[in-house]
Design a protein around this motif. Sequence first.
Motif, PDB file in Angstrom:
ATOM      1  N   SER A  89      -4.510  -2.739  -9.007  1.00 44.50           N
ATOM      2  CA  SER A  89      -5.473  -3.650  -8.379  1.00 44.50           C
ATOM      3  C   SER A  89      -5.238  -3.826  -6.887  1.00 44.50           C
ATOM      4  O   SER A  89      -6.117  -4.283  -6.170  1.00 44.50           O
ATOM      5  N   GLY A  90      -4.017  -3.510  -6.430  1.00 44.48           N
ATOM      6  CA  GLY A  90      -3.691  -3.766  -5.033  1.00 44.48           C
ATOM      7  C   GLY A  90      -3.484  -5.246  -4.739  1.00 44.48           C
ATOM      8  O   GLY A  90      -3.429  -5.660  -3.580  1.00 44.48           O
ATOM      9  N   ARG A  91      -3.373  -6.058  -5.770  1.00 44.88           N
ATOM     10  CA  ARG A  91      -3.212  -7.502  -5.579  1.00 44.88           C
ATOM     11  C   ARG A  91      -1.902  -7.943  -6.242  1.00 44.88           C
ATOM     12  O   ARG A  91      -1.491  -7.375  -7.250  1.00 44.88           O
ATOM     13  N   PRO A  92      -1.251  -8.972  -5.693  1.00 47.79           N
ATOM     14  CA  PRO A  92      -0.081  -9.521  -6.392  1.00 47.79           C
ATOM     15  C   PRO A  92      -0.514 -10.073  -7.754  1.00 47.79           C
ATOM     16  O   PRO A  92      -1.549 -10.733  -7.846  1.00 47.79           O
ATOM     17  N   VAL A  93       0.250  -9.778  -8.781  1.00 48.93           N
ATOM     18  CA  VAL A  93      -0.121 -10.173 -10.140  1.00 48.93           C
ATOM     19  C   VAL A  93       0.927 -11.105 -10.725  1.00 48.93           C
ATOM     20  O   VAL A  93       2.129 -10.814 -10.683  1.00 48.93           O
TER      21      VAL A  93
ATOM     22  N   PRO B 238       0.816  -1.228   0.000  1.00 44.59           N
ATOM     23  CA  PRO B 238       0.000   0.000   0.000  1.00 44.59           C
ATOM     24  C   PRO B 238       0.847   1.275   0.000  1.00 44.59           C
ATOM     25  O   PRO B 238       0.401   2.308  -0.478  1.00 44.59           O
ATOM     26  N   ASP B 239       2.078   1.216   0.488  1.00 44.98           N
ATOM     27  CA  ASP B 239       2.915   2.429   0.464  1.00 44.98           C
ATOM     28  C   ASP B 239       3.695   2.561  -0.843  1.00 44.98           C
ATOM     29  O   ASP B 239       4.583   3.397  -0.961  1.00 44.98           O
ATOM     30  N   GLY B 240       3.364   1.714  -1.818  1.00 43.71           N
ATOM     31  CA  GLY B 240       3.940   1.876  -3.150  1.00 43.71           C
ATOM     32  C   GLY B 240       5.246   1.155  -3.380  1.00 43.71           C
ATOM     33  O   GLY B 240       5.840   1.275  -4.449  1.00 43.71           O
ATOM     34  N   LYS B 241       5.710   0.384  -2.405  1.00 43.08           N
ATOM     35  CA  LYS B 241       6.962  -0.352  -2.615  1.00 43.08           C
ATOM     36  C   LYS B 241       6.672  -1.672  -3.328  1.00 43.08           C
ATOM     37  O   LYS B 241       5.751  -2.402  -2.958  1.00 43.08           O
ATOM     38  N   ALA B 242       7.459  -1.935  -4.353  1.00 40.46           N
ATOM     39  CA  ALA B 242       7.170  -3.095  -5.199  1.00 40.46           C
ATOM     40  C   ALA B 242       8.225  -4.184  -5.039  1.00 40.46           C
ATOM     41  O   ALA B 242       9.403  -3.891  -4.842  1.00 40.46           O
ATOM     42  N   THR B 243       7.757  -5.428  -5.099  1.00 40.79           N
ATOM     43  CA  THR B 243       8.668  -6.565  -5.132  1.00 40.79           C
ATOM     44  C   THR B 243       8.377  -7.372  -6.395  1.00 40.79           C
ATOM     45  O   THR B 243       7.220  -7.662  -6.694  1.00 40.79           O
ATOM     46  N   ILE B 244       9.451  -7.686  -7.120  1.00 38.90           N
ATOM     47  CA  ILE B 244       9.316  -8.426  -8.376  1.00 38.90           C
ATOM     48  C   ILE B 244      10.076  -9.736  -8.240  1.00 38.90           C
ATOM     49  O   ILE B 244      11.266  -9.727  -7.929  1.00 38.90           O
ATOM     50  N   TRP B 245       9.381 -10.853  -8.450  1.00 41.48           N
ATOM     51  CA  TRP B 245      10.065 -12.137  -8.567  1.00 41.48           C
ATOM     52  C   TRP B 245      10.033 -12.489 -10.043  1.00 41.48           C
ATOM     53  O   TRP B 245       8.941 -12.588 -10.629  1.00 41.48           O
ATOM     54  N   SER B 246      11.178 -12.643 -10.651  1.00 41.60           N
ATOM     55  CA  SER B 246      11.133 -13.025 -12.063  1.00 41.60           C
ATOM     56  C   SER B 246      12.428 -13.680 -12.484  1.00 41.60           C
ATOM     57  O   SER B 246      13.454 -13.567 -11.822  1.00 41.60           O
ATOM     58  N   SER B 247      12.318 -14.375 -13.588  1.00 39.37           N
ATOM     59  CA  SER B 247      13.470 -15.047 -14.169  1.00 39.37           C
ATOM     60  C   SER B 247      14.066 -14.123 -15.213  1.00 39.37           C
ATOM     61  O   SER B 247      13.381 -13.723 -16.144  1.00 39.37           O
TER      62      SER B 247
END
Lengths: 289, 745
Positions: free
Chosen positions: B274-278, B213-222
């Motif tokens: 969306s506020g949801r993990p995508v 909610p505070d705008g910090k993003a985490t990306i898991w990717s290859s």
Amino acid sequence: MTDTRYLAPQTLDEAVGAFAAAAGAARILAGGTDLLVQMRAGLLRPGLIIDIKKIEEMTAIVEEPDGGFRVGAAVSGAALAEHPRFGQVWPGVLEAVNLIGSTQVQGRASPGGNLCNASPAGDSVPAMIAAGAVVTVQGPNGRRQMPVEAVPAGPGRTNLTPGEILVSFALPARPKGSGDAYLRMIPRTEMDIAVVGVGVSLTIQGGTVTAARVGLGAVAPTVLLVADAADALIGSKLDDAALEAAAAACRAACRPIDDKRGTIVYRTKVAGVLLKRTVAIAAERAGRA
Amino acid sequence: MNVISNKWIGQRTIRPDGADKVTGRAAYGADTVMPGMIWARVLRSPHAHARILRIDTSKAEALPGVKAVMTAKDVVEFPLDKSVMLGIQDMRWMCRNVMAREKALFHGHPVAAVAATTEAIAAEACALIEVEYEVLPWVIEIEDAIKPDAPILHDFIKLDGKPSNIAGKLEHKLGDVDAGFAQADVVIEREFKTRPVHQGYIESHACLVSVSPDGKATIWSSSQGQFMVRAMSAYLTGIPQSDIRAIPAEIGGGFGGKTIIYLEPLALILARKSGRPVKMIMSREEVFRASGPTSGSMSKVKIGATKDGKIVAAQGTFYLQAGALPGSPIRGAAGCAFAPYDIPNVHSLGFDVVSNRSKVAAYRAPGAPIGAYAVECVVDEIAEALKMDPLELRLKNAAKQGTKAAHGPVYPRIGFVETIEAALAHPHYKAPLGKHQGRGVASGFWFNAGGESSAQVNVTEDGNVVVTTGHPDIGGSRASTANITAELLGIDYKRVSVLIGDTATIGYSNLTGGSRVTFASAMVVTQSTEKVITTLRERAAKIWKIDPEAVTWDDGEARPAGDNAGKFPALTLAEIAAKASETGGPIGAGVQLNTAGAEGGFATHVCDVEVDLDLGIVRVLRYTSFQDVGRAIHPSYVEGQMQGGAAQGIGWALSEEYIYDKKGRVDNASFLDYRMPVCSDLPMLDTVIIEVPNPKHPQGVRGVGEVPLVPPLAAVSNAVYNALGRRFYSLPMSPPRVLEVLEGA
């Protein structure tokens, strides 16, 4: 979103009843190696799947008292390969069935599914045609027999009537001196689809061909029985002239398309080349039989 | 620390990630899940070239289960008139590649994306998005794209003042080619074509993105670089890099294709909305249609030699497909083409050509195989014309220390000559050939790269070691790192754990690409470990109350330097670690460097083929690669790179190609019809490792991963010529084409 129902009947009558009642919304599931792939690709969304693997007749391999074989439509390639006698009598049919997909796919893929998928490139079909296999189908109006080559109607279409299910393949008894073989042209060595496939069955008595059948795949909308090629071989001693005449008959029978898998020119030429190579293997096997 | 005891360096140790990979525990891009996670799908252009007039997403947004919809208006726009570079990628093109902006530029170009509670709903919602297109004329092949009346993809790209599909040009000049050709007794000029080929990684692109909610993003990717993922995602979404944490998954193959991103910014935007993990996963079909490949090409190469076999002049023109947006690897083609040879007069020219195909991505020595294919085939013809052995001709002209290359450098000590000599001496080169069989040779060069790397080496309280680097491990680099650390510390390999940090836990590290990772991480790991060893000596000195200069580190323990230092029993790493708190605190060191000194790599390949004259099938019977690797830190993974490159090159030469239909769509977007070789298509690919240490590297390492894809195209082609007496100037040499040429004989 429509849901798909799954039914696994124990009897053929039950399966035929459900299939006919679904009136076109149902698909038959044998190994599923075509059906499930088509569903995942979004090409098909059947309302009902009827799994025929629980029906005994569909998965049986029976050696008849006269030496013929009856192979259930849903028998897997792996089960056919493990049968102690089938591969000795019909090595060409077995090698063709065993070319459907990878080792893992062989645990599921069936000759019945391969025939009903009606791909012109189905590997088992030219070999079954060459073998003179006759299929039994059962529908709302009972059972009937038809030659294998009469089943495909075009790419993805069969001549089975609504509600009919393919039950089994009957392969005739083999006279002494018989042999069969199947070869396909693929750019790779495996995990590929036939650009041309040729099945040949021969009976040789005293060095002369007394019976022959030739099935030719991937060169026309359906797999073909090439009677002219067989006629060129029958009565011959498989001399060069007879082989060239049979190859020419195969080339003449081709009605291929240009596509990503091969050109018209290429497929036509290869049909003749493979005919000769397949005859050589079948003849060698006939000599041993 | 240049002295190498060879206890661990050069050993075939068990790779740290091996057990997880063979038991299925390893987590790849698609393997991470989160509570509340939703799925996104991409709506792609049905046209090869079309102006986007209107996009109406209202029906998709109204579908139950849909949580967010995005289009290009949600992506940060980079104006066309100002280049913004991240490495070799221009954000002007990246923002238009991840989501079509003014125009859809190829069939499969993303136009919108939807996140919904299930993938099926997301797909259904995509179908509800209304896009109004103005369909435009399109162009696929180079020869069509450079015609004067070709449909123009980008009005702002101009050549000689006029809109053009030629988006860039690169030129290398050395000496005077006209004067050079005038001295030549033999001059051969030929034209060549290659088709675009895909990197063919087994793992498709996949990611999971969560935004708090505070705008910090985490990306898991290859990917081939978590820092690249972070930076590009930041550019394309406007989120500061410090608010994005990119966590690298295990990678199921990249070969250069994962040095850019496709899904991450879309998932990030949808997650933020969306506020949801995508979560997003590309299908194989999407991978083929919209990611990679490398360029198709059209080249012309002219080489002149004197009758004693000295190459005196060489000229090459290389047109490479960029795909729909500029940026083909013309530097690799034009720069590497003549680099193996000492040629006084060179003119090498590359053109970047856009057309309505997916934007190319890096692929293992990007561009270099294209240049080498043309040059090495012409060199073969020169050898034939001069009645010289093709390897002897290469040996006579081989670049060596002091050679000035057309692309710039004067070479330091390099090992090209050694690769040719090894090939000449190898039993393969003398083995008899049968009917319809032929042998071909070719050589190749790749620049190799250094660049930014970070490492942290920490001693655990129980006296073991944890090494963290910032590079996704694509070819066994964790094993190499462990070998080096164990070697330097003098401890058992099993006591070293090697991890790959995420963007929040390790310092900036550039891509896993350019054959740079083992080279660069060895440098930062060596320096970090040396600092740790200095600390360990200091701690021992403190315990013994002597001068640190009087302590040596040998065989995994601190020892007094000599009798003058005093008589103390040696202290092991574990003993020093146990006393770390009382002697000064935790023991560990990190080093961050912009590494330099990655000198070029050279290889020579020998290939035997057999041709089925009736079916046109070419089978590779025997293949041996000879490569100067500098120093093989872990020989198994060096061999793996050599074999992998050869396998991919054989596929490029014989069977792989993109086939387009009449509407400008890829017609073979599957592994069935895009024919990469399978195991049974290839013989055992033999390798001969040659070690001429790189003088600018602590362990002598040279980059290894890319050179192996440079020679195979020509090696196979020259072998086919040797078998048939007919030359092919176009790839792939697929069965219908081989038969066509044979029938035309």
